[in-house]
Scaffold this active site. Structure first.
Site, PDB file in Angstrom:
ATOM      1  N   GLU A 250       0.889  -1.175   0.000  1.00 22.63           N
ATOM      2  CA  GLU A 250       0.000   0.000   0.000  1.00 22.63           C
ATOM      3  C   GLU A 250       0.919   1.216   0.000  1.00 22.63           C
ATOM      4  OE1 GLU A 250      -3.174  -0.228  -0.336  1.00 22.63           O
ATOM      5  OE2 GLU A 250      -3.372  -2.371   0.012  1.00 22.63           O
ATOM      6  N   CYS A 285      -1.858   9.010   2.487  1.00 22.72           N
ATOM      7  CA  CYS A 285      -1.557   8.570   1.119  1.00 22.72           C
ATOM      8  C   CYS A 285      -2.645   9.020   0.141  1.00 22.72           C
ATOM      9  CB  CYS A 285      -1.390   7.069   1.095  1.00 22.72           C
ATOM     10  SG  CYS A 285      -2.699   6.253   1.978  1.00 22.72           S
TER      11      CYS A 285
HETATM   12  P1  NAD Z   1       8.639   4.531   4.734  1.00 20.97           P
HETATM   13  O1  NAD Z   1       8.595   3.705   3.505  1.00 20.97           O
HETATM   14  O2  NAD Z   1       9.782   5.423   4.960  1.00 20.97           O
HETATM   15  O3  NAD Z   1       8.583   3.585   6.028  1.00 20.97           O
HETATM   16  C1  NAD Z   1       7.551   2.635   6.180  1.00 20.97           C
HETATM   17  C2  NAD Z   1       8.098   1.458   6.981  1.00 20.97           C
HETATM   18  O4  NAD Z   1       9.111   0.822   6.196  1.00 20.97           O
HETATM   19  C3  NAD Z   1       8.737   1.851   8.314  1.00 20.97           C
HETATM   20  O5  NAD Z   1       8.373   0.902   9.284  1.00 20.97           O
HETATM   21  C4  NAD Z   1      10.218   1.760   7.988  1.00 20.97           C
HETATM   22  O6  NAD Z   1      11.016   1.466   9.100  1.00 20.97           O
HETATM   23  C5  NAD Z   1      10.240   0.596   7.018  1.00 20.97           C
HETATM   24  N1  NAD Z   1      11.445   0.537   6.184  1.00 20.97           N
HETATM   25  C6  NAD Z   1      12.247   1.563   5.808  1.00 20.97           C
HETATM   26  N2  NAD Z   1      13.302   1.094   5.098  1.00 20.97           N
HETATM   27  C7  NAD Z   1      13.137  -0.250   5.022  1.00 20.97           C
HETATM   28  C8  NAD Z   1      13.886  -1.300   4.445  1.00 20.97           C
HETATM   29  N3  NAD Z   1      15.035  -1.051   3.832  1.00 20.97           N
HETATM   30  N4  NAD Z   1      13.425  -2.571   4.542  1.00 20.97           N
HETATM   31  C9  NAD Z   1      12.259  -2.828   5.184  1.00 20.97           C
HETATM   32  N5  NAD Z   1      11.516  -1.870   5.793  1.00 20.97           N
HETATM   33  C10 NAD Z   1      11.954  -0.610   5.712  1.00 20.97           C
HETATM   34  O7  NAD Z   1       7.251   5.322   4.770  1.00 20.97           O
HETATM   35  P2  NAD Z   1       6.742   6.382   5.834  1.00 20.97           P
HETATM   36  O8  NAD Z   1       7.527   7.631   5.661  1.00 20.97           O
HETATM   37  O9  NAD Z   1       6.621   5.775   7.194  1.00 20.97           O
HETATM   38  O10 NAD Z   1       5.253   6.601   5.304  1.00 20.97           O
HETATM   39  C11 NAD Z   1       4.961   7.477   4.271  1.00 20.97           C
HETATM   40  C12 NAD Z   1       4.624   6.758   2.998  1.00 20.97           C
HETATM   41  O11 NAD Z   1       3.645   5.769   3.242  1.00 20.97           O
HETATM   42  C13 NAD Z   1       4.022   7.675   1.960  1.00 20.97           C
HETATM   43  O12 NAD Z   1       4.587   7.399   0.699  1.00 20.97           O
HETATM   44  C14 NAD Z   1       2.545   7.303   1.975  1.00 20.97           C
HETATM   45  O13 NAD Z   1       1.864   7.577   0.788  1.00 20.97           O
HETATM   46  C15 NAD Z   1       2.607   5.857   2.266  1.00 20.97           C
HETATM   47  N6  NAD Z   1       1.344   5.374   2.822  1.00 20.97           N
HETATM   48  C16 NAD Z   1       0.517   4.611   2.045  1.00 20.97           C
HETATM   49  C17 NAD Z   1      -0.706   4.177   2.546  1.00 20.97           C
HETATM   50  C18 NAD Z   1      -1.638   3.314   1.728  1.00 20.97           C
HETATM   51  O14 NAD Z   1      -2.508   2.703   2.316  1.00 20.97           O
HETATM   52  N7  NAD Z   1      -1.485   3.247   0.423  1.00 20.97           N
HETATM   53  C19 NAD Z   1      -1.084   4.539   3.831  1.00 20.97           C
HETATM   54  C20 NAD Z   1      -0.227   5.316   4.585  1.00 20.97           C
HETATM   55  C21 NAD Z   1       0.998   5.725   4.074  1.00 20.97           C
END
Ligand code: NAD
Length: 476
Positions: A250, A285
């Site tokens: 997502e 998002c």
């Molecule tokens: P992010 O991708 O930076 O982090 C999300 C998660 O991924 C965190 O728990 C982080 O620790 C983990 N992560 C980071 N690097 C990783 C790696 N190398 N391997 C595995 N896991 C890793 O996102 P964020 O800044 O927390 O959230 C913002 C983003 O999330 C935006 O792009 C937003 O659009 C998206 N989002 C989407 C939805 C949806 O339902 N489509 C909902 C909410 C947020």
């Protein structure tokens, strides 16, 4: 030694707090309010061992799953204010938004509990195929096994609920890696699930930074499925590093919304696009980002939108009257400021806002933007909306579709034909007619196309993703 509350990792029903820790800060005051123990490689492996062993040796009946999820929902309701205050601090959410999110999370748990009772396969009409007249066939749905859930910072309670409750409802075991910026509400969810009677091993929590924990989690073949919500960059990396195992992603969006000249209630449309572009400081998002307005009503919409934006109260998220609090960090607010400045240098004009105070970015409306500016073609993820005129439906549909993303879109019109065209032609996972892109009811299927992700969430859909359909044939 710091006197802050120390939160741990949950492995095999035990909380462990040994080893390195990291601080979680209040996003408005910037003071540290909690320490969280990091899970090292050995502890992550133990969590996976435990989830794997539990999946193969212990089962919960459907009634047990239902009762545990419903009991957890009841306990969340009792501790609603505590969970809301946690999100106020760790995510900088306004207290009103935080309370709403707890309510939504409770409903997500209840919906998942109810769906646990509905999991079923289908009868297959095998006797119609020549040579199979003496056969019967049907399917059953079976849990996939160990599910690894990785969650983002922006809705730390409800988006975690959207993964954990369906995983338990479906009969899986879980290893959760919460967002490091906002882990405490997920830790509280785990505490409450244990209190609600979830036996040890079904839910493990490992804390830490994504770049450290991610590789360990992705490499372990005993994890059957990854359910990720977050940025497209990390989502793609998870997909590329998990081989042929199941993944649901997502991801982001640069949500478009169209206001056509025949909109029935223009004031309502403007109120919605503006307020839902700024709720959670634009860090959703499906936050309104690109607003396409028919040229006949463009100037009127700009003036009304400016009025709504300027009426919003910005500041301390703990106050009931505050509409917009801080972003998740000063660096994110600075990134937003840079994008707005860059757009202005390229010819955009600030109608209102454009100012930054620390982590607060003031609600901003831009005009005279073009589709190649970052504020239009990338995910802004901040309280910034751009209002753009159009005069032709074919042209606006093309511009709306001309994006790498495809999560949700909003269309305001009273023309049924146009609404149905939008439903058919706009390339998104969800089309909201007479509502904004930001509208989501937690029971609905939810997910995007293109770089917005693969697979669907929403309790029923997530349970489908988290179960395999097994085909059974029988010679009579
Ligand atoms: P992010 O991708 O930076 O982090 C999300 C998660 O991924 C965190 O728990 C982080 O620790 C983990 N992560 C980071 N690097 C990783 C790696 N190398 N391997 C595995 N896991 C890793 O996102 P964020 O800044 O927390 O959230 C913002 C983003 O999330 C935006 O792009 C937003 O659009 C998206 N989002 C989407 C939805 C949806 O339902 N489509 C909902 C909410 C947020």
């Amino acid at each position: 030694m710091s006197s802050l509350e120390l939160y741990g990792n949950l492995v095999n029903g035990e909380w462990t707090t040994s080893g390195e820790t990291f601080e979680v800060r209040n996003k408005y005051t910037h003071e540290a309010f909690a320490n969280v123990a990091k899970a090292d490689k050995a502890l992550i492996k133990q969590a996976i061992d435990n989830a794997h062993e539990t999946f193969y040796n212990h089962k919960l009946s459907v009634t047990e799953r239902y009762n545990i999820l419903m009991k957890a929902a009841e306990l969340f309701a009792e501790r609603k204010e505590e969970i809301a205050q946690t999100m106020l601090q760790e995510a900088g959410k306004t207290i009103t938004d935080a309370r709403t999110e707890v309510e939504r999370g409770i409903q997500t748990f209840i919906a998942a509990a109810e769906e646990a009772k509905q999991i079923s396969g289908q009868g297959l009409p095998i006797q119609g195929s020549p040579g199979n007249e003496e056969k019967m066939a049907f399917t059953i749905r079976v849990p996939v096994g160990v599910v690894c859930a990785i969650t983002p910072f922006n809705f730390p309670f409800n988006l975690t609920a959207h993964k954990i409750a369906p995983a338990i409802a479906a009969g899986n075991t879980v290893v959760l890696k919460p967002a490091e910026k906002t882990p405490v509400s997920a830790i509280k969810m785990a505490e409450i699930l244990m209190e609600a009677g979830l036996p040890k091993g079904f839910f493990n929590v490992v804390n830490g930074f994504g770049h450290e924990t991610g590789p360990v989690l992705m490499a372990d073949e005993r994890i059957a499925m990854y359910t990720f919500t977050g940025s497209p960059t990390v989502g793609k990396m998870i997909k590329n590093n998990t081989g042929i195992r199941k993944v649901t992603l997502e991801l982001g969006n640069n949500s478009p919304n169209i206001i056509h000249h025949d909109v029935k209630d223009l004031d309502r449309a403007v109120q919605l696009v503006v307020t839902r572009g700024y709720s959670n400081s634009g860090q959703a998002c499906i936050s309104v980002q690109r607003v396409y307005v028919h040229e006949d009503i463009y100037e009127d919409v700009l003036q009304k939108a400016k009025g709504v934006a300027e009426s919003l109260i910005v500041g301390d998220p703990s106050l009931d009257e505050t509409n917009i609090g801080p972003m998740i960090g000063v660096n994110e607010a600075e990134r937003t400021e840079n994008w707005v400045n860059e757009a202005v240098a390229q010819g955009a004009e600030i109608v209102t806002g454009g100012k930054r105070d620390g982590a607060i970015f003031h609600p901003t409306i831009l005009k005279n933007v073009t589709e190649d500016m970052k504020v239009m073609c990338e995910e802004v993820f901040a309280p910034v909306i751009s209002i753009v005129p159009y005069n032709d439906v074919d042209n606006v549909f093309k511009r709306v579709n001309d994006s790498n993303f495809g999560l949700q879109v909003g269309v305001f019109t009273s023309d049924l034909h146009l609404a149905m065209r939008a439903a058919q032609e706009l390339e998104f996972g969800g089309v909201n007619i007479n509502d904004v892109s930001t509208f989501r009811a937690d029971i609905l299927p939810y997910g995007g196309v293109k770089n917005s992700g693969v697979g669907k969430e929403g309790p029923k859909s997530t349970i489908e993703e988290m179960t395999d359909e097994k085909v059974i044939t029988l010679y009579i």
